[in-house]
Design an enzyme around this catalytic site. Structure first.
Site, PDB file in Angstrom:
ATOM      1  N   LYS A   1      29.781   3.696   6.468  1.00 21.42           N
ATOM      2  CA  LYS A   1      28.576   3.912   7.274  1.00 21.42           C
ATOM      3  C   LYS A   1      28.903   3.985   8.763  1.00 21.42           C
ATOM      4  O   LYS A   1      28.403   4.860   9.485  1.00 21.42           O
ATOM      5  CB  LYS A   1      27.579   2.790   7.013  1.00 21.42           C
ATOM      6  CG  LYS A   1      26.961   2.858   5.621  1.00 21.42           C
ATOM      7  CD  LYS A   1      26.048   1.684   5.355  1.00 21.42           C
ATOM      8  CE  LYS A   1      25.408   1.802   3.970  1.00 21.42           C
ATOM      9  NZ  LYS A   1      24.531   0.656   3.661  1.00 21.42           N
TER      10      LYS A   1
ATOM     11  N   SER B   1      19.759  -1.406   1.796  1.00 21.32           N
ATOM     12  CA  SER B   1      20.512  -1.551   3.042  1.00 21.32           C
ATOM     13  C   SER B   1      19.789  -0.949   4.241  1.00 21.32           C
ATOM     14  O   SER B   1      20.241  -1.127   5.372  1.00 21.32           O
ATOM     15  CB  SER B   1      21.897  -0.901   2.894  1.00 21.32           C
ATOM     16  OG  SER B   1      21.767   0.485   2.660  1.00 21.32           O
TER      17      SER B   1
END
Length: 807
Positions: A696, A653
């Site tokens: 996140k 990611s």
């Protein structure tokens, strides 16, 4: 450059739920939920597997924890079991031919207990009636008559023997060792002097007569012994006649009661024969010692006539459902217990105990897969039962060659539907490595973790809340509180168009909200109570996150949240600590220089990178090679690292952030530190979705809010992740007020433009990028590197200045 086109609208950051659409004020107005939400596939599989009667169609119920699979299985199984006929009762009885191999008997449901009770009463009655019969006047007269007849015969034989001895000139006298014969003279025993005065011929004649008489005496003893044996046989025959007469009524009653059960009738016949042959066990114990005052005389052991009822069913109770929570071998199959007597361990058929399989015989057995596989012998025993259709109760010690039980109970035939509940991984492992598994568990019921949102699903969520409130005595939820629970259902599913089916999480939220409502004195649970439950649960779990955010604020963990830096970008990572996940920003830096080693991933070189992370770095290297290695060789060395990380990094990611750092270093263009970026990338430059997007975003927002929101800060996420957004209310409010921004991109180019504020650039017809773009500046730097490497090659005398790339 305008960035508005990349902004994610506030309406997409978190699901919007209007409480007024529900049509109720609180859940007290709703009917409790009776069906299962969103598990149609699993319900269909369970219904098929439970109704399928063919061998091997047992079920494996697969799904993550908290999806309600155990609850649904129990509900469906119990519903089916109620309409099914009850199975037979089972008991173990003595095997009179071989006591080490107890026999099993089957009786209709409910008759096992009555058979056990009637057998006990039958034997107890005989223990009373048989001694009474032997004490009756009729029996004693018959016994005396028999004794008199024998004694008369014995006296007649003795009289005949006496007459014969007198004719032979002998008489009988008593000696210390019995009776002896002595010669007679004039009706008296001869003296020693008279014996010595006899002539030799007279002595010889006396000896011959003695021998004849001794032969007759021996014959006499044989006849006496015969008479004793005859008397014993007649006595035994008389006793058996008496016992048979006593047995006649009770036995006939028992026989008629169970005449339709062939096995039971045959057992009763063997019991009758054993009683007749061992009738003395029913008589008072005759010992050499007088009874001790105050103590009852010892009664003979009648254990062999007992009935060990191991499985009993209610005739109106339907089929059994057994949920074995601790599937050890003995709990599943059964065991043979032992008793201690004077330091010696012993056992018999009355110590046989049934396990869960026998208790579930004719019905359903529910077993947890992990629990069964953890226990020694349990899985093999369960397979053996399904394959053979019978339960053989054995002592586990015999598996190691130790014969400790001394019993070999007759196997009990079984017909049981086994439902094994476990995670998907165990199912796949068993399919791959257990050859019998696919033959024994042919039906898989898969439980989903989420369902598409609709008005019906919202209503079912509300009815589920109503059901839990009624069952556990919780205060009912207002419509606004229901809306907040549904919003958290989206959060649990990580989608704003799907609701989570992990009802263990939803149930815990409902219970905690009820607690805080009561603590605040609310008669109904409000949205504020649900928010309080969420906040307090997070506070109980986020100590590690608190430490990290404090270190970021203090500067111990170096994360820049303002300004612009070349070759440095804020990446986002997620930490999973048990049931709590949180995000945090991490500084990613890149340095580029002349060389031929390509992208050097410092994490991988230090063996601190997982396979997926390494794949992501290799993929971005492929993207760069395809983007810039056109008219000249791709001559570059770049070092790439996550700063201040000291454990393994996994996942791809951060690929977009890593690529942006390398391009920034090549193009010598600064990256905006008030932005953080997450996303995977493929070799075509498309930004791919990642996991943990909510955590996140919230992690970077937490860092920014602690240092103070400037209005410029934000997060760049893949556009394909917008459907996963279900952000906390404080993040949404910050975006709505303009203090924070969430951007969504589809390509690397869009991410680079947001991070640098400069166009990424497109290749012109001549294959070159405009020099005032990010790619143009990067391409020019790469061309300079390639020229430097080529000139170095010529200076070193390499043919044609070719670049030699290290492996």
């Amino acid at each position: 450059m305008t960035t508005d086109k990349f902004k994610v609208p506030v309406s997409m950051l978190s699901p919007l739920i209007d409480p007024s659409q529900f049509g109720f004020e609180d859940t007290g107005e709703l009917e409790p939920l009776t069906e299962i939400i969103g598990q149609e596939r699993a319900v269909e599989a369970l219904d098929f597997g439970l109704h399928m009667k063919s061998p091997g169609f047992n079920l494996y119920v697969s799904g993550p924890a908290g999806t309600g699979k155990g609850t649904l299985v129990r509900q469906m199984v119990k519903r089916m079991a109620q309409g099914a006929p009850p199975p037979s009762d089972w008991c173990y009885v003595n095997n009179f031919q071989d006591p080490s191999r107890p026999a099993c008997l089957s009786l209709p449901a409910g008759q096992g207990a009555s058979f056990k009770r009637e057998m006990a009463a039958f034997i107890e009655g005989l223990r009373r009636d048989i001694p009474q019969a032997f004490e009756s006047k009729k029996y004693l007269d018959a016994k005396a008559k028999l004794h008199d007849e024998i004694e008369t015969k014995k006296k007649a034989l003795f009289r005949d023997l006496t007459e014969m001895s007198q004719k032979q000139g002998f008489g009988f006298e008593e000696t210390p060792v019995g009776f002896g014969i002595v010669p007679l003279k004039a009706g008296h025993s001869m003296t020693d002097e008279e014996m010595e005065a006899m002539t030799e011929q007279e002595q010889q004649e006396l000896t011959d007569r003695r021998k004849i008489l001794e032969g007759e005496i021996r014959e006499f003893h044989v006849r006496i012994h015969t008479l004793d044996k005859e008397a014993e046989d007649q006595q035994r025959h008389l006793d058996r006649q008496v016992v048979t007469k006593v047995l006649e009524g009770p036995y006939e009653t028992m026989r008629r009661t169970y005449q339709d059960l062939a096995a039971v009738a045959a057992y009763l016949e063997r019991v009758q024969q054993d009683i007749v042959h061992h009738y003395k066990d029913f008589l008072p114990h005759e010992g050499p010692h007088l009874p001790i005052p105050g103590l009852e005389p010892r009664r003979p052991d009648m254990t062999r006539y007992l009935v060990n009822l191991i499985v009993e069913h209610d005739p109106m109770g339907g089929a059994p459902v057994v949920d074995e929570s601790h599937p050890t071998y003995t709990n599943l199959i059964g065991k043979i217990e032992r008793r201690a007597h004077m330091g010696v361990m012993y056992t018999d058929f009355t110590e046989i105990r049934a396990g869960a399989v026998l208790l579930a015989n004719g019905g359903y057995l529910i077993v947890n897969a992990l629990d069964a596989l953890r226990q020694p012998f349990s899985w093999d025993a369960l397979k053996r039962v399904i394959k053979t259709g019978e339960v053989k109760i054995e002592d586990p010690g015999e598996f190691y060659g130790f014969s400790t039980a001394g019993l070999r109970p007759e196997p009990v035939p079984v017909n049981v539907k086994v439902i094994m509940v476990g995670p998907p991984m165990i199912y796949h492992l068993l399919q791959a490595y257990e050859e019998d598994f696919s033959k024994l568990f042919k039906v898989k019921a898969d439980f989903d973790t989420e369902v598409a949102r609709s008005e019906r699903q919202d209503r079912q969520y509300a009815r589920f809340i109503a059901k839990l409130c009624r069952e556990e005595g919780l205060p009912h939820f207002g419509a606004d509180a229901v809306a907040e629970v549904i919003r958290q259902g989206f959060r649990f599913a990580d989608r704003h168009d799907r609701l989570s089916l992990r009802f263990s999480l939803v149930s815990d939220l409902i219970r905690e909200a009820g607690y805080w409502a009561r603590k605040e004195g609310h008669s109904f649970v409000t949205r504020a109570d649900v928010d309080a439950a969420i906040t307090h649960k997070r506070h109980r779990s986020n100590l590690a996150e608190h430490w990290i955010q404090d270190e970021i604020k203090e500067g111990t963990l170096m994360v820049a949240l303002d300004g612009e830096v070349v070759g440095q970008v804020n990446g986002l990572s997620v930490h999973q600590l048990g049931d709590y996940a949180f995000g945090r920003p991490t500084r990613i830096t890149a340095r580029t220089y002349v060389g031929t080693k390509g992208v050097i991933d410092i994490q991988r070189e230090a063996e601190l990178a997982g396979n997926i992370h390494s794949k992501g770095v290799m993929t971005l290297a492929g993207y760069m090679a395809g983007k810039f290695a056109g008219l000249h060789p791709f001559a570059m060395s770049a070092s790439l690292t996550f700063e201040q990380t000291y454990s393994e990094i996994e996942g791809d990611s951060a690929a977009v952030a890593e690529l942006a750092a390398i391009l920034s270093s090549l193009a010598d263009l600064p990256i905006r530190q008030w932005l953080a970026v997450t996303g995977s990338v493929n070799q075509l430059g498309e930004v791919q979705p990642i996991g943990g997007v909510n955590e996140k975003i919230e992690g970077f927002f937490e860092s920014c809010s602690r240092k103070g929101l400037t209005g410029k800060q934000g997060v760049i996420i893949p556009a394909r992740n917008t459907k996963h957004l279900a952000l906390r209310r404080d993040v949404v409010e910050a975006v709505e007020s303009g203090h924070f921004t969430v951007y969504a991109v589809n390509t690397v180019e869009e991410a680079v433009e947001l991070l640098t504020g400069i166009q990424a650039g497109e290749r012109a017809i001549d294959g070159e990028y405009p020099l005032d773009t990010v790619f143009g500046r990067a391409a020019q730097r790469l061309a300079d590197m390639a020229q430097a490497v080529a000139e170095w090659g010529e200076a070193e005398g390499r043919p044609d200045g070719h670049i030699i790339t290290e492996p």
